[in-house]
Design a protein around this motif. Structure first.
Motif, PDB file in Angstrom:
ATOM      1  N   ILE A 172       0.956  -1.236  -0.058  1.00 53.93           N
ATOM      2  CA  ILE A 172      -0.023   0.083  -0.152  1.00 53.93           C
ATOM      3  C   ILE A 172       0.979   1.203  -0.049  1.00 53.93           C
ATOM      4  O   ILE A 172       2.167   0.966   0.317  1.00 53.93           O
ATOM      5  N   ASP A 223      -6.788   5.144   5.164  1.00 49.24           N
ATOM      6  CA  ASP A 223      -6.897   6.259   4.800  1.00 49.24           C
ATOM      7  C   ASP A 223      -5.738   7.074   5.301  1.00 49.24           C
ATOM      8  O   ASP A 223      -5.126   7.939   4.497  1.00 49.24           O
ATOM      9  N   CYS A 225      -2.786   6.111   5.877  1.00 52.64           N
ATOM     10  CA  CYS A 225      -1.585   5.918   5.096  1.00 52.64           C
ATOM     11  C   CYS A 225      -1.302   6.726   3.722  1.00 52.64           C
ATOM     12  O   CYS A 225      -0.714   7.378   3.343  1.00 52.64           O
ATOM     13  N   ARG A 226      -2.726   6.739   2.884  1.00 52.92           N
ATOM     14  CA  ARG A 226      -3.057   7.334   1.766  1.00 52.92           C
ATOM     15  C   ARG A 226      -2.881   8.800   1.830  1.00 52.92           C
ATOM     16  O   ARG A 226      -1.978   9.467   1.115  1.00 52.92           O
ATOM     17  N   ARG A 227      -3.199   9.290   2.931  1.00 48.76           N
ATOM     18  CA  ARG A 227      -2.890  10.886   3.046  1.00 48.76           C
ATOM     19  C   ARG A 227      -1.423  11.124   3.624  1.00 48.76           C
ATOM     20  O   ARG A 227      -0.937  12.540   3.964  1.00 48.76           O
TER      21      ARG A 227
END
Ligand code: DP6
Length: 335
Positions: A172, A223, A225-227
């Motif tokens: 990810i 979320d 991690c994505r941000r």
């Protein structure tokens, strides 16, 4: 990943441990090693395990760990794993497995994760099974749940899935994190994760709450991690680890992995945070604590934890990889 011709007689692979940010605790299918929940982790760049697999004409498998022949439960576990490989490959040959482990074995530092990730890749190469990440991750799961994620470099999510095919890990995106591993006690833990997990599922009155809260937290963690939100990642990781220890401690009879030394490190992490250092803590099934922070904070975290435990600084590490036979043979025998 590809297999060069010199892997035909001895296949060797190396893998690193991982530390979960959202923990795996509990199997809904013991035979297939399917977890109740997804989990999220970071593979480390320290404490590699190197494993070679070589076919033998002997009528049984052999296991050599750090140069010493091992029998009993660890060999049985490897044998059962190789039975799965043999069945998949339709090839009943036995193997000599030699492994060199730099993780303090059984100390709650995911030695089985690195071990089975390396063995899954080496055995796949030896028996000519698929070598793509998903296939190796799926196979590693059958040896040890957390090994599913050690096949993957850096941050990974293990999708719980619903059958053998659908349960594997994948990479990810997320920020670069650092982890400071605080080894409070490197001796073998009293109860294996496998047994403790079983008892937790069967007896802990909080188990349903653990499953539902972990499911919710996984979405939030992905979320964050994505941000690239290191603070939220840290907060969620610490909360999830404490909830895991709470559900474990509530088992009948109770199981407690954290020691006074662990609590001292946890308290220090809180104190550092109160003093303005962005650091959070997690702990697996053992007394050791892992501090999670932005790489720029490592100096202050190490300074702050000094004197409480032996410290090892880790960053995101590689996934499982094949290594040349000659190189690993030298390592495997400890030359
Ligand atoms: C606390 O993977 O060691 O580290 O699947 O029975 O081999 P088995 O257990 P194992 O459990 C690891 C649990 C943990 C949390 C985690 O790594 O997610």
């Amino acid at each position: 990943m590809s297999v060069a011709s010199d892997y035909s007689s001895v296949a060797c692979a190396r893998a690193f441990p991982n530390i979960a940010l959202i923990k795996y605790w509990g199997k809904c299918d013991e035979r297939l090693m399917l977890p109740f929940t997804d989990s999220v982790s970071m593979t480390l760049d320290i404490f590699p395990t190197t494993t070679s697999v070589e076919f033998t004409s002997a009528g049984d498998d052999r296991l050599v760990l750090d140069g010493a022949e091992i029998r009993g439960a660890p060999l049985d576990r490897v044998r059962r794993f190789l039975d799965i490989v043999r069945e998949r490959a339709g090839d009943i040959r036995h193997a000599l497995v030699r492994t060199r482990n730099t993780v303090p074995t059984g100390a709650g530092l995911a030695s089985s994760a690195a071990g089975f990730a390396a063995l899954a890749l080496a055995a796949s190469a030896a028996w000519r099974l698929p070598l793509d990440e998903t296939s190796v991750s799926r196979l590693a799961r059958r040896g040890s749940g957390s090994a599913t994620r050690s096949v993957i470099p850096g941050l990974a999510v293990w999708h719980a899935g619903h059958d053998d095919e659908s349960s594997s890990a994948e990479p990810i995106v997320g920020p670069r994190l650092a982890m400071v591993v605080a080894v409070v006690d490197a001796s073998r833990k009293k109860m294996s994760s496998r047994e403790a997990m079983r008892r937790t599922v069967a007896t802990s009155p909080y188990f349903d709450g653990w499953v539902s809260s972990t499911r919710r937290m996984t979405g939030e963690m992905l979320d964050a991690c994505r941000r690239g939100d290191v603070r939220r990642i840290g907060e969620l990781a610490e909360m999830n680890a404490l909830r895991m220890h709470a559900v474990i401690e509530a088992s009948d009879p109770p199981i407690r992995y954290l020691s006074a030394g662990s609590v001292a490190v946890l308290d220090r992490v809180t104190a550092l945070r109160d003093a303005g250092v962005d650091v959070w803590a997690t702990a697996d099934a053992g007394p050791n604590v892992v501090a999670i922070c932005d790489p720029s904070e490592v100096g202050r975290v190490v300074e702050g934890l000094k004197g409480l435990a032996r410290l090892h600084v880790a960053h995101p590490g590689p996934g499982a990889s094949l290594v040349p036979a000659a190189e690993s043979a030298a390592e495997v025998v400890g030359a």
